[in-house]
Write a protein that holds these residues in place. Structure first.
Motif, PDB file in Angstrom:
ATOM      1  N   ASN A  65       0.824  -1.208   0.000  1.00  0.00           N
ATOM      2  CA  ASN A  65       0.000   0.000   0.000  1.00  0.00           C
ATOM      3  C   ASN A  65       0.858   1.258   0.000  1.00  0.00           C
ATOM      4  OD1 ASN A  65      -1.995  -1.915   2.103  1.00  0.00           O
ATOM      5  ND2 ASN A  65      -2.698  -1.240   0.106  1.00  0.00           N
ATOM      6  N   PHE A  66       1.921   1.238   0.809  1.00  0.00           N
ATOM      7  CA  PHE A  66       2.814   2.393   0.846  1.00  0.00           C
ATOM      8  C   PHE A  66       3.425   2.643  -0.526  1.00  0.00           C
ATOM      9  CE2 PHE A  66       7.164   3.978   1.029  1.00  0.00           C
ATOM     10  CZ  PHE A  66       6.938   5.232   1.573  1.00  0.00           C
ATOM     11  N   LEU A  67       3.946   1.593  -1.147  1.00  0.00           N
ATOM     12  CA  LEU A  67       4.609   1.752  -2.439  1.00  0.00           C
ATOM     13  C   LEU A  67       3.628   2.174  -3.532  1.00  0.00           C
ATOM     14  CD1 LEU A  67       7.010  -1.303  -2.209  1.00  0.00           C
ATOM     15  CD2 LEU A  67       7.609   1.126  -1.949  1.00  0.00           C
ATOM     16  N   GLU A  68       2.423   1.659  -3.471  1.00  0.00           N
ATOM     17  CA  GLU A  68       1.396   2.069  -4.428  1.00  0.00           C
ATOM     18  C   GLU A  68       1.081   3.560  -4.276  1.00  0.00           C
ATOM     19  OE1 GLU A  68      -2.621  -0.034  -5.934  1.00  0.00           O
ATOM     20  OE2 GLU A  68      -2.568   0.378  -3.791  1.00  0.00           O
ATOM     21  N   ASN A  69       0.923   3.997  -3.041  1.00  0.00           N
ATOM     22  CA  ASN A  69       0.661   5.418  -2.785  1.00  0.00           C
ATOM     23  C   ASN A  69       1.868   6.280  -3.109  1.00  0.00           C
ATOM     24  OD1 ASN A  69      -2.026   5.140  -1.925  1.00  0.00           O
ATOM     25  ND2 ASN A  69      -1.341   4.504   0.092  1.00  0.00           N
ATOM     26  N   LEU A  70       3.060   5.764  -2.861  1.00  0.00           N
ATOM     27  CA  LEU A  70       4.286   6.488  -3.189  1.00  0.00           C
ATOM     28  C   LEU A  70       4.367   6.747  -4.691  1.00  0.00           C
ATOM     29  CD1 LEU A  70       7.024   7.621  -2.211  1.00  0.00           C
ATOM     30  CD2 LEU A  70       7.965   5.341  -2.594  1.00  0.00           C
TER      31      LEU A  70
END
Length: 113
Positions: free
Chosen positions: A22-27
């Motif tokens: 989720n973090f990488l997708e949002n990043l």
């Protein structure tokens, strides 16, 4: 600006943790929007990081996030059982330490909101 540090420190279990996916997708989305300003690696030789380490150790495990970041700064990696007792967060038996926890990520706050 907005700064975030401690990637993976809130991972917890699969059921209740924050996923790196989720973090990488949002990043990626923030990068597309131009809101990602960059990253800086915290190093133990930095005076401000030395003060942070001292404050965390003085608090004796009261912050699970900070304990994991300090363990990472000191070169620990892997399951919590490999981390010295004084750096283990109270009440957390199953945690993971990795070098990405020491990266500080900077964003334009307007792009994040």
């Amino acid at each position: 600006w907005l700064m975030c540090v401690g990637l993976s420190t809130e991972r917890g279990t699969v059921e209740d943790g924050v996923s790196e996916y989720n973090f990488l997708e949002n990043l990626a989305e923030l990068q597309r929007k131009g809101a990602l300003l960059g990253t800086v690696c915290w190093e133990p030789c930095m005076p401000s990081v030395q003060q942070y380490i001292a404050a965390v150790k003085e608090s004796a495990g009261s912050s699970s996030i900070s304990c994991q970041i300090v363990a990472s700064l000191e070169g620990h990696y892997g399951r919590g059982s490999s981390v010295p007792e004084e750096l283990r967060p109270r009440g957390f038996e199953d945690f993971w330490v990795n070098p990405l926890m020491t990266l500080a990520w900077f964003f334009e706050v307007e792009g994040v909101l």
